[in-house]
Design a protein around this motif. Sequence first.
Motif, mmCIF file in Angstrom:
data_model
loop_
_atom_site.group_PDB
_atom_site.id
_atom_site.type_symbol
_atom_site.label_atom_id
_atom_site.label_comp_id
_atom_site.label_asym_id
_atom_site.label_seq_id
_atom_site.Cartn_x
_atom_site.Cartn_y
_atom_site.Cartn_z
ATOM 1 N N LYS A 51 7.182 -11.009 16.646
ATOM 2 C CA LYS A 51 8.459 -11.109 15.942
ATOM 3 C C LYS A 51 8.948 -9.848 15.490
ATOM 4 C CE LYS A 51 7.897 -15.642 16.774
ATOM 5 N NZ LYS A 51 8.664 -16.405 17.648
ATOM 6 N N THR A 52 8.494 -8.897 16.011
ATOM 7 C CA THR A 52 8.627 -7.452 15.218
ATOM 8 C C THR A 52 8.861 -6.213 16.334
ATOM 9 O OG1 THR A 52 6.425 -7.020 15.034
ATOM 10 C CG2 THR A 52 7.373 -8.184 13.438
ATOM 11 N N VAL A 53 9.514 -5.282 15.728
ATOM 12 C CA VAL A 53 9.645 -4.062 16.385
ATOM 13 C C VAL A 53 8.868 -2.861 15.312
ATOM 14 C CG1 VAL A 53 11.122 -1.911 16.935
ATOM 15 C CG2 VAL A 53 11.772 -4.362 17.537
ATOM 16 N N ARG A 54 8.056 -2.243 15.963
ATOM 17 C CA ARG A 54 6.986 -1.525 15.122
ATOM 18 C C ARG A 54 6.951 0.010 15.819
ATOM 19 N NH1 ARG A 54 1.672 -4.811 14.204
ATOM 20 N NH2 ARG A 54 1.714 -3.960 12.127
ATOM 21 N N ARG A 55 6.593 0.902 14.733
ATOM 22 C CA ARG A 55 6.439 2.371 15.033
ATOM 23 C C ARG A 55 4.998 2.918 15.026
ATOM 24 N NH1 ARG A 55 10.475 4.911 11.527
ATOM 25 N NH2 ARG A 55 8.859 4.816 9.922
ATOM 26 N N ILE A 56 4.580 3.497 16.009
ATOM 27 C CA ILE A 56 3.253 4.209 15.825
ATOM 28 C C ILE A 56 3.436 5.649 15.782
ATOM 29 C CG2 ILE A 56 1.032 4.138 17.044
ATOM 30 C CD1 ILE A 56 1.638 1.446 18.088
ATOM 31 N N THR A 57 2.900 6.272 14.729
ATOM 32 C CA THR A 57 3.321 7.648 14.789
ATOM 33 C C THR A 57 1.943 8.502 15.674
ATOM 34 O OG1 THR A 57 1.472 7.770 12.910
ATOM 35 C CG2 THR A 57 3.978 7.627 12.370
ATOM 36 N N PRO A 58 2.122 9.585 15.729
ATOM 37 C CA PRO A 58 1.183 10.511 16.578
ATOM 38 C C PRO A 58 -0.159 10.388 15.911
ATOM 39 C CG PRO A 58 3.136 11.703 16.645
ATOM 40 C CD PRO A 58 3.748 10.572 15.691
ATOM 41 N N ASP A 59 -0.253 10.255 14.637
ATOM 42 C CA ASP A 59 -1.562 10.059 14.243
ATOM 43 C C ASP A 59 -1.955 8.926 13.986
ATOM 44 O OD1 ASP A 59 -0.214 8.898 12.178
ATOM 45 O OD2 ASP A 59 -0.854 10.261 10.511
ATOM 46 N N ARG A 60 -1.636 7.728 15.019
ATOM 47 C CA ARG A 60 -1.827 6.374 15.136
ATOM 48 C C ARG A 60 -1.575 5.408 13.959
ATOM 49 N NH1 ARG A 60 -7.502 6.493 18.329
ATOM 50 N NH2 ARG A 60 -8.020 7.920 16.499
ATOM 51 N N THR A 61 -0.672 5.860 12.911
ATOM 52 C CA THR A 61 -0.432 4.990 12.153
ATOM 53 C C THR A 61 0.784 3.999 12.429
ATOM 54 O OG1 THR A 61 -0.801 6.651 10.368
ATOM 55 C CG2 THR A 61 0.307 4.830 9.621
ATOM 56 N N PHE B 234 3.501 0.960 11.815
ATOM 57 C CA PHE B 234 4.604 0.763 10.692
ATOM 58 C C PHE B 234 5.530 -0.302 11.168
ATOM 59 C CE2 PHE B 234 8.736 1.410 8.707
ATOM 60 C CZ PHE B 234 8.478 1.216 7.500
ATOM 61 N N THR B 235 5.570 -1.337 10.466
ATOM 62 C CA THR B 235 6.654 -2.214 11.014
ATOM 63 C C THR B 235 8.251 -1.900 10.685
ATOM 64 O OG1 THR B 235 5.294 -4.220 10.597
ATOM 65 C CG2 THR B 235 7.517 -4.748 10.882
ATOM 66 N N LEU B 236 8.948 -1.500 11.826
ATOM 67 C CA LEU B 236 10.318 -0.993 11.637
ATOM 68 C C LEU B 236 11.424 -2.119 11.189
ATOM 69 C CD1 LEU B 236 12.060 1.549 11.850
ATOM 70 C CD2 LEU B 236 12.174 0.990 14.247
ATOM 71 N N ALA B 237 11.356 -3.281 11.864
ATOM 72 C CA ALA B 237 11.973 -4.417 11.776
ATOM 73 C C ALA B 237 11.631 -5.734 12.012
ATOM 74 C CB ALA B 237 13.282 -4.035 12.610
ATOM 75 N N GLY B 238 12.100 -6.772 11.348
ATOM 76 C CA GLY B 238 11.570 -7.930 11.674
ATOM 77 C C GLY B 238 10.285 -8.402 11.051
ATOM 78 N N LYS B 239 10.117 -9.677 10.990
ATOM 79 C CA LYS B 239 8.933 -10.111 10.078
ATOM 80 C C LYS B 239 8.469 -11.622 10.805
ATOM 81 C CE LYS B 239 7.790 -11.439 5.453
ATOM 82 N NZ LYS B 239 8.502 -11.608 4.028
ATOM 83 N N CYS B 240 7.256 -11.657 10.644
ATOM 84 C CA CYS B 240 6.818 -13.311 11.033
ATOM 85 C C CYS B 240 6.864 -14.165 9.753
ATOM 86 C CB CYS B 240 5.191 -13.200 11.213
ATOM 87 S SG CYS B 240 4.288 -14.679 11.275
ATOM 88 N N ASP B 241 7.383 -15.276 9.966
ATOM 89 C CA ASP B 241 7.613 -16.202 8.929
ATOM 90 C C ASP B 241 6.902 -17.209 9.123
ATOM 91 O OD1 ASP B 241 9.904 -14.882 7.341
ATOM 92 O OD2 ASP B 241 11.154 -15.336 9.318
ATOM 93 N N PRO B 242 5.599 -17.435 8.309
ATOM 94 C CA PRO B 242 4.515 -18.326 8.524
ATOM 95 C C PRO B 242 5.128 -19.733 8.404
ATOM 96 C CG PRO B 242 3.689 -16.634 7.192
ATOM 97 C CD PRO B 242 5.282 -16.482 7.179
#
Length: 210
Positions: free
Chosen positions: A96-106, A108-116
């Motif tokens: 449910k999200t768009v996420r970012r992974i930095t070159p050091d492999r961190t 991070f959720t950029l946009a969106g969210k899981c609504d349980p």
Amino acid sequence: VSDIERRSIFTLTQAGVLTKIDGAIGDPGPLARDEAGNLFVGDGTRIYKLSPSGDATLHVGGYFGYQDGPVGLGQLRAVKGLVFDAAGTMYITDNKTVRRITPDRTVFTLAGKCDPIGMHSGDTICASGPSKDGMAGEARFTNPSGIALSGGALYVTDVDAIRKVTLDGQVTTIARIEGASLSGIAVAPDGMIYVVDTRSFTIKRVPPSG
């Protein structure tokens, strides 16, 4: 080319020669290549790095979930699309999200969210929509899949919609194709958007205006 049925990855030359790449990856899905020529492969909760020589190593993930964090702690849920920028930052669609992974492999959720909305066999069940434009965690996606990067923004297919995500997390819907089931997406240098519609077995072209 990912071939999930054969659990294999192939190269296809312009002359039509198909060659299998050695390297064991469970269920290869989306592919992206970085500036150094390494191939990255999404496999559910994992992303593997496949070197030009065919050596496969776990790049990030391996734990089922939504946790952001550095390598070893960042969790992925269902990777469906990958794309790189020139600086080596990876952007993915993950459930449910768009996420970012930095070159050091961190991760991070950029946009969106899981609504349980419940649990099943120890797994959180997320609400299936509706989609909502907005900033970062305020935005919602129904089922994002294809992802492309152009002009400093991400373009994502989300069921029957094409959505634009700025790199600071602002989500806007730029086009909706009623009855479509959109997957792959690419953006040409002139801004023209091309999407795969699996429901009608077609490729559609959408101008930047939507």
